[in-house]
Design an enzyme around this catalytic site. Structure first.
Site, PDB file in Angstrom:
ATOM      1  N   CYS A 109      -1.913   8.997   3.222  1.00 36.76           N
ATOM      2  CA  CYS A 109      -1.864   8.498   1.850  1.00 36.76           C
ATOM      3  C   CYS A 109      -3.134   8.873   1.108  1.00 36.76           C
ATOM      4  O   CYS A 109      -3.131   9.033  -0.104  1.00 36.76           O
ATOM      5  CB  CYS A 109      -1.643   6.997   1.830  1.00 36.76           C
ATOM      6  SG  CYS A 109      -2.889   6.122   2.754  1.00 36.76           S
TER       7      CYS A 109
ATOM      8  N   GLU B  61       0.875  -1.181   0.000  1.00 34.98           N
ATOM      9  CA  GLU B  61       0.000   0.000   0.000  1.00 34.98           C
ATOM     10  C   GLU B  61       0.904   1.220   0.000  1.00 34.98           C
ATOM     11  O   GLU B  61       1.614   1.467   0.975  1.00 34.98           O
ATOM     12  CB  GLU B  61      -0.909  -0.008   1.212  1.00 34.98           C
ATOM     13  CG  GLU B  61      -1.843  -1.185   1.129  1.00 34.98           C
ATOM     14  CD  GLU B  61      -3.018  -1.123   2.063  1.00 34.98           C
ATOM     15  OE1 GLU B  61      -2.980  -0.348   3.032  1.00 34.98           O
ATOM     16  OE2 GLU B  61      -3.974  -1.871   1.812  1.00 34.98           O
TER      17      GLU B  61
HETATM   18  P1  NAD Z   1       8.963   4.732   4.077  1.00 33.30           P
HETATM   19  O1  NAD Z   1       8.729   3.927   2.853  1.00 33.30           O
HETATM   20  O2  NAD Z   1      10.154   5.581   4.158  1.00 33.30           O
HETATM   21  O3  NAD Z   1       9.041   3.790   5.366  1.00 33.30           O
HETATM   22  C1  NAD Z   1       8.006   2.910   5.684  1.00 33.30           C
HETATM   23  C2  NAD Z   1       8.567   1.760   6.512  1.00 33.30           C
HETATM   24  O4  NAD Z   1       9.489   1.015   5.714  1.00 33.30           O
HETATM   25  C3  NAD Z   1       9.331   2.171   7.758  1.00 33.30           C
HETATM   26  O5  NAD Z   1       9.024   1.255   8.782  1.00 33.30           O
HETATM   27  C4  NAD Z   1      10.790   2.028   7.328  1.00 33.30           C
HETATM   28  O6  NAD Z   1      11.672   1.759   8.398  1.00 33.30           O
HETATM   29  C5  NAD Z   1      10.720   0.831   6.410  1.00 33.30           C
HETATM   30  N1  NAD Z   1      11.782   0.757   5.394  1.00 33.30           N
HETATM   31  C6  NAD Z   1      12.449   1.783   4.814  1.00 33.30           C
HETATM   32  N2  NAD Z   1      13.311   1.311   3.880  1.00 33.30           N
HETATM   33  C7  NAD Z   1      13.177  -0.048   3.888  1.00 33.30           C
HETATM   34  C8  NAD Z   1      13.771  -1.106   3.140  1.00 33.30           C
HETATM   35  N3  NAD Z   1      14.692  -0.863   2.199  1.00 33.30           N
HETATM   36  N4  NAD Z   1      13.394  -2.376   3.385  1.00 33.30           N
HETATM   37  C9  NAD Z   1      12.448  -2.634   4.327  1.00 33.30           C
HETATM   38  N5  NAD Z   1      11.852  -1.678   5.066  1.00 33.30           N
HETATM   39  C10 NAD Z   1      12.203  -0.393   4.850  1.00 33.30           C
HETATM   40  O7  NAD Z   1       7.617   5.582   4.289  1.00 33.30           O
HETATM   41  P2  NAD Z   1       7.302   6.636   5.417  1.00 33.30           P
HETATM   42  O8  NAD Z   1       8.117   7.851   5.156  1.00 33.30           O
HETATM   43  O9  NAD Z   1       7.388   5.993   6.752  1.00 33.30           O
HETATM   44  O10 NAD Z   1       5.750   6.945   5.126  1.00 33.30           O
HETATM   45  C11 NAD Z   1       5.311   7.825   4.154  1.00 33.30           C
HETATM   46  C12 NAD Z   1       4.861   7.096   2.899  1.00 33.30           C
HETATM   47  O11 NAD Z   1       3.911   6.071   3.230  1.00 33.30           O
HETATM   48  C13 NAD Z   1       4.129   7.999   1.935  1.00 33.30           C
HETATM   49  O12 NAD Z   1       4.582   7.776   0.623  1.00 33.30           O
HETATM   50  C14 NAD Z   1       2.679   7.566   2.046  1.00 33.30           C
HETATM   51  O13 NAD Z   1       1.896   7.826   0.940  1.00 33.30           O
HETATM   52  C15 NAD Z   1       2.807   6.123   2.325  1.00 33.30           C
HETATM   53  N6  NAD Z   1       1.594   5.596   2.969  1.00 33.30           N
HETATM   54  C16 NAD Z   1       0.730   4.831   2.245  1.00 33.30           C
HETATM   55  C17 NAD Z   1      -0.443   4.354   2.816  1.00 33.30           C
HETATM   56  C18 NAD Z   1      -1.429   3.497   2.056  1.00 33.30           C
HETATM   57  O14 NAD Z   1      -2.240   2.831   2.684  1.00 33.30           O
HETATM   58  N7  NAD Z   1      -1.411   3.477   0.749  1.00 33.30           N
HETATM   59  C19 NAD Z   1      -0.728   4.664   4.145  1.00 33.30           C
HETATM   60  C20 NAD Z   1       0.169   5.445   4.851  1.00 33.30           C
HETATM   61  C21 NAD Z   1       1.346   5.918   4.252  1.00 33.30           C
END
Ligand code: NAD
Length: 479
Positions: free
Chosen positions: A280, A246
């Site tokens: 999001c 997501e």
């Molecule tokens: P992010 O992708 O930076 O991090 C999300 C999670 O992934 C964190 O727990 C992080 O530690 C982990 N992570 C980072 N790099 C990784 C890797 N290489 N391998 C495994 N895990 C890793 O996102 P964020 O900054 O925490 O959140 C913002 C983003 O989330 C925005 O783009 C937003 O649109 C999206 N989001 C989407 C939804 C949805 O339901 N579609 C809901 C909420 C947020």
């Protein structure tokens, strides 16, 4: 101050892991939590514990699992005060929003628990005489879940509840910026769920990547950015693990005509500025018929100027800070780029630091007009309190602007014209479609996106079973 990460029943860590802390984004001098990362080399052991716990749990009748998960949810509800406080302190959103988040996550979870208790497969007429065919489902096994910082309760719970009720074990890595709520939920599960069934691992990208690479993990559910989603998809592919991603959005509301402009704009602004635009499903583009452009723009400005920025702990705050300094810089950079590319700032468009906001990561609610559909602010996810207003002269143009982005999460149309509503329902390239209201989803409807906004089964509602279970075709011959 929250302190998690010393080896405990459900929060898996070790005294040798790297330490990290969280800070209050409304007052970055204040440390809100101290944590110890889970060393990647301990993950194999954690996965083995999960696999062991899943065996017995998966064999329980679904109604029994549902009864036990409900006890866990009841305990989370009983600890709502402590959990919501942790959300406001680490994430920054107003306390009322944090309470709303917890309430919604429990409503969704309770729905999913009853949905999972009913999971019953299908009887299908057989091709050959004397036979009966069944489609049955089984738990998938060990699920790895990775969540972002914007909804520290809702997003983890959207994964924990369906994973458990469908008979899986779950290893959750919450965001390193907001781990307290997930840790408190794991503590709430103590003595209710079998040891190892729901474990938390702590840390950032490295821990997350190691977790999703474990061969023992049969399903990876991730919510976060597109870039991370791509990286995780590749890692999960090595083990051919099932995937549910997501990702981000660049959501729009088309305003064509409305019987109630006040309600329309209230909902648009609410969807745009809740959680300081870091949702999001935030509406970040308003695509308005040029007939209504002046009225809509004026209404948006008035509402943006009524927002009261502040520490989420204060009663009168209606919008909190952005999550961290990088996010603040990103919003500043994108808005500046929008202005360079021809947009006009009607209100906001800068950091807010007056009226006691101090060093908090506050950004003023911003309305940009005259935005070109090709401009960066019209295409990239900003994840901040910024609305770009774009105008159209006919509905074809509105749909074209709507669909011109790489994302496909959610969208809204305000119109009472049946023909336009039908066209929108058929043509909007988004997973979620709203007519005459904002983008707030129901507690039982499938939640997800297409294009760059998601891959795999949607969460919530009936769809999530496709991720949390495996399907088996059975042929029974009666002799
Ligand atoms: P992010 O992708 O930076 O991090 C999300 C999670 O992934 C964190 O727990 C992080 O530690 C982990 N992570 C980072 N790099 C990784 C890797 N290489 N391998 C495994 N895990 C890793 O996102 P964020 O900054 O925490 O959140 C913002 C983003 O989330 C925005 O783009 C937003 O649109 C999206 N989001 C989407 C939804 C949805 O339901 N579609 C809901 C909420 C947020």
């Amino acid at each position: 101050m929250y302190q998690f990460g010393q080896a405990s029943d459900s929060i898996r860590s070790s005294n040798t892991g790297a330490q990290f802390e969280t800070r209050n984004p409304a007052d970055p001098k204040t440390v809100t939590g101290e944590y110890v990362s889970t060393p990647p080399e301990t993950l194999q052991e954690i996965a083995a514990l999960a696999a062991q716990a899943q065996k017995g749990w998966g064999a329980l009748p679904p109604v029994e699992r549902a009864r036990i998960v409900t006890r866990f949810l009841d305990r989370v509800e009983a600890q709502a005060g402590q959990i919501t406080l942790s959300v406001t302190r680490e994430q920054g959103k107003p306390l009322a929003e944090a309470r709303g988040e917890l309430g919604k996550s429990l409503r969704e979870a309770r729905f999913m628990v009853s949905e999972g208790a009913r999971a019953d497969g299908q009887v299908v007429p057989a091709q050959r005489p004397g036979m009966r065919n069944l489609i049955i489902t089984r738990p998938r096994g060990v699920i790895a879940a990775i969540t972002p910082w914007n909804f520290p309760v809702l997003t983890p719970m959207r994964k924990i509840a369906p994973a458990l009720v469908h008979g899986n074990a779950i290893i959750l890595k919450p965001s390193e910026y907001t781990p307290a709520a997930a840790c408190l939920m794991a503590e709430a599960a103590r003595d209710i769920l079998p040891d190892g069934l729901f474990q938390i691992v702590l840390g950032g990208a490295e821990t997350g990547a190691a977790l999703v690479s474990l061969p023992a993990v049969q399903g990876v559910t991730f919510t976060g950015s597109v870039a991370t989603g791509r990286a995780i998809y590749k890692l999960a592919a090595d083990n051919l693990a099932e995937i549910s991603l997501e990702l981000g959005g660049k959501n729009a509301a088309i305003i064509n005509d409305t019987h109630d402009m006040t309600a329309c704009l209230d909902q648009v602004v609410n969807a745009a500025f809740q959680c300081a635009g870091q949702r999001c499903t935030a509406i970040s583009r308003v695509i308005v018929s040029s007939r209504l452009a002046d009225e809509v723009t004026q209404g948006l400005i008035e509402r943006a100027q009524r927002v009261r920025l502040g520490d989420g702990m204060k009663q009168d705050t209606t919008m909190g800070p952005l999550i961290h300094a990088d996010q603040l810089r990103r919003v500043e950079r994108l808005v500046q780029q929008g202005l360079t590319e021809g947009a006009q700032a009607l209100t906001g468009a800068q950091r807010a630091s007056n009226d006691g906001l101090g060093d908090g990561y506050f950004y003023q609610p911003t309305i940009l007009s005259g935005v070109d559909p090709a401009a960066t602010v019209a295409r990239e996810e900003i994840f901040g309190p910024v609305i770009s207003v774009l105008t159209y002269s006919d509905f074809d143009e509105a749909l074209q602007i709507l669909n011109t982005v790489d994302y496909g999460l959610t969208s809204a149309l305000f119109s009472n014209n049946n023909e336009l509503v039908q066209r929108f329902l058929n043509a909007s390239q988004n997973g979620m479609l709203h007519i005459n209201h904002g983008t707030v989803p129901d507690d039982h409807m499938p939640f997800g996106g297409i294009k760059n906004s998601g891959v795999g089964a949607y969460s919530v509602g009936s769809s999530s079973a496709r991720f949390y279970t495996t399907e088996h075709s059975a042929y029974i011959k009666f002799e």
